[in-house]
Motif scaffolding. Structure first.
Motif, PDB file in Angstrom:
ATOM      1  N   GLU A   1     -18.893  10.807   2.567  1.00 18.00           N
ATOM      2  CA  GLU A   1     -18.879  10.018   3.798  1.00 18.00           C
ATOM      3  C   GLU A   1     -20.001   8.995   3.776  1.00 18.00           C
ATOM      4  OE1 GLU A   1     -18.954  12.560   7.248  1.00 18.00           O
ATOM      5  OE2 GLU A   1     -16.993  13.416   6.755  1.00 18.00           O
TER       6      GLU A   1
ATOM      7  N   LYS B   1     -22.010   6.622   6.669  1.00 16.01           N
ATOM      8  CA  LYS B   1     -22.211   6.330   8.086  1.00 16.01           C
ATOM      9  C   LYS B   1     -23.392   5.381   8.228  1.00 16.01           C
ATOM     10  CE  LYS B   1     -20.422  10.797   9.490  1.00 16.01           C
ATOM     11  NZ  LYS B   1     -20.698  12.084  10.088  1.00 16.01           N
TER      12      LYS B   1
ATOM     13  N   ASN C   1     -21.766   0.050  12.604  1.00 20.62           N
ATOM     14  CA  ASN C   1     -20.651   0.848  13.127  1.00 20.62           C
ATOM     15  C   ASN C   1     -19.681   1.250  12.009  1.00 20.62           C
ATOM     16  OD1 ASN C   1     -19.228   2.230  15.094  1.00 20.62           O
ATOM     17  ND2 ASN C   1     -17.919   0.484  15.535  1.00 20.62           N
ATOM     18  N   SER C   2     -20.231   1.639  10.891  1.00 16.98           N
ATOM     19  CA  SER C   2     -19.431   2.010   9.730  1.00 16.98           C
ATOM     20  C   SER C   2     -19.381   3.533   9.613  1.00 16.98           C
ATOM     21  CB  SER C   2     -20.068   1.406   8.480  1.00 16.98           C
ATOM     22  OG  SER C   2     -19.200   1.478   7.397  1.00 16.98           O
ATOM     23  N   HIS C   3     -18.183   4.095   9.672  1.00 17.37           N
ATOM     24  CA  HIS C   3     -17.961   5.542   9.549  1.00 17.37           C
ATOM     25  C   HIS C   3     -16.772   5.741   8.612  1.00 17.37           C
ATOM     26  CE1 HIS C   3     -20.082   5.128  13.360  1.00 17.37           C
ATOM     27  NE2 HIS C   3     -20.588   6.316  13.091  1.00 17.37           N
ATOM     28  N   LYS C   4     -17.046   5.792   7.315  1.00 15.47           N
ATOM     29  CA  LYS C   4     -15.976   5.840   6.320  1.00 15.47           C
ATOM     30  C   LYS C   4     -16.033   7.141   5.521  1.00 15.47           C
ATOM     31  CE  LYS C   4     -17.526   1.937   4.520  1.00 15.47           C
ATOM     32  NZ  LYS C   4     -17.640   0.742   3.667  1.00 15.47           N
TER      33      LYS C   4
ATOM     34  N   TYR D   1      -9.079   7.293   1.117  1.00 13.39           N
ATOM     35  CA  TYR D   1     -10.227   6.656   1.752  1.00 13.39           C
ATOM     36  C   TYR D   1      -9.815   5.988   3.048  1.00 13.39           C
ATOM     37  CZ  TYR D   1      -8.100   2.555  -0.382  1.00 13.39           C
ATOM     38  OH  TYR D   1      -7.230   1.564  -0.757  1.00 13.39           O
ATOM     39  N   GLY D   2     -10.822   5.745   3.872  1.00  6.72           N
ATOM     40  CA  GLY D   2     -10.572   5.054   5.125  1.00  6.72           C
ATOM     41  C   GLY D   2     -11.648   5.350   6.146  1.00  6.72           C
ATOM     42  N   ARG D   3     -11.370   4.961   7.364  1.00  9.59           N
ATOM     43  CA  ARG D   3     -12.283   5.187   8.468  1.00  9.59           C
ATOM     44  C   ARG D   3     -12.154   6.639   8.912  1.00  9.59           C
ATOM     45  NH1 ARG D   3     -15.404   2.099  11.712  1.00  9.59           N
ATOM     46  NH2 ARG D   3     -15.510   2.662  13.906  1.00  9.59           N
TER      47      ARG D   3
ATOM     48  N   ILE E   1      -9.050   8.375  11.204  1.00  7.20           N
ATOM     49  CA  ILE E   1      -7.739   7.734  11.205  1.00  7.20           C
ATOM     50  C   ILE E   1      -6.661   8.727  10.800  1.00  7.20           C
ATOM     51  CG2 ILE E   1      -8.642   5.422  10.740  1.00  7.20           C
ATOM     52  CD1 ILE E   1      -7.642   5.755   7.858  1.00  7.20           C
TER      53      ILE E   1
ATOM     54  N   PRO F   1      -4.804   7.860   6.106  1.00  6.21           N
ATOM     55  CA  PRO F   1      -5.716   7.140   5.210  1.00  6.21           C
ATOM     56  C   PRO F   1      -4.960   6.536   4.025  1.00  6.21           C
ATOM     57  CG  PRO F   1      -5.916   9.493   4.882  1.00  6.21           C
ATOM     58  CD  PRO F   1      -4.997   9.297   6.061  1.00  6.21           C
TER      59      PRO F   1
END
Length: 75
Positions: A10, A12, A17-20, A35-37, A40, A43
């Protein structure tokens, strides 16, 4: 392709405001990446096949090094 061959990372950054998340799974000579936010529903995912299991393992190790150098941490 989940189980002991799946690794979850992860990233952060509250400032941007990045939470991937990023996951990689190794199954014989195939590598699956998701992968993704975080949070979600669907993904993105990519699957890649290699001629040998050793080539697939080396690819996984390389991608993990790339992600950790960008600030991803394993969870």
């Amino acid at each position: 392709m989940k189980g002991k061959n799946m690794r979850h990372f992860e990233y952060k950054d509250l400032g941007t405001n990045s939470h991937k998340f990023w996951e990689i799974s190794l199954n014989a000579n195939k590598v699956l990446v998701k992968y993704g936010r975080i949070g979600i529903q669907n993904p993105a995912e990519n699957e890649k096949s290699f001629a040998t299991k050793d080539q697939a393992k080396k690819y996984c190790e390389k991608k993990i090094r790339e992600k950790t150098s960008k600030g991803y941490t394993e969870n």
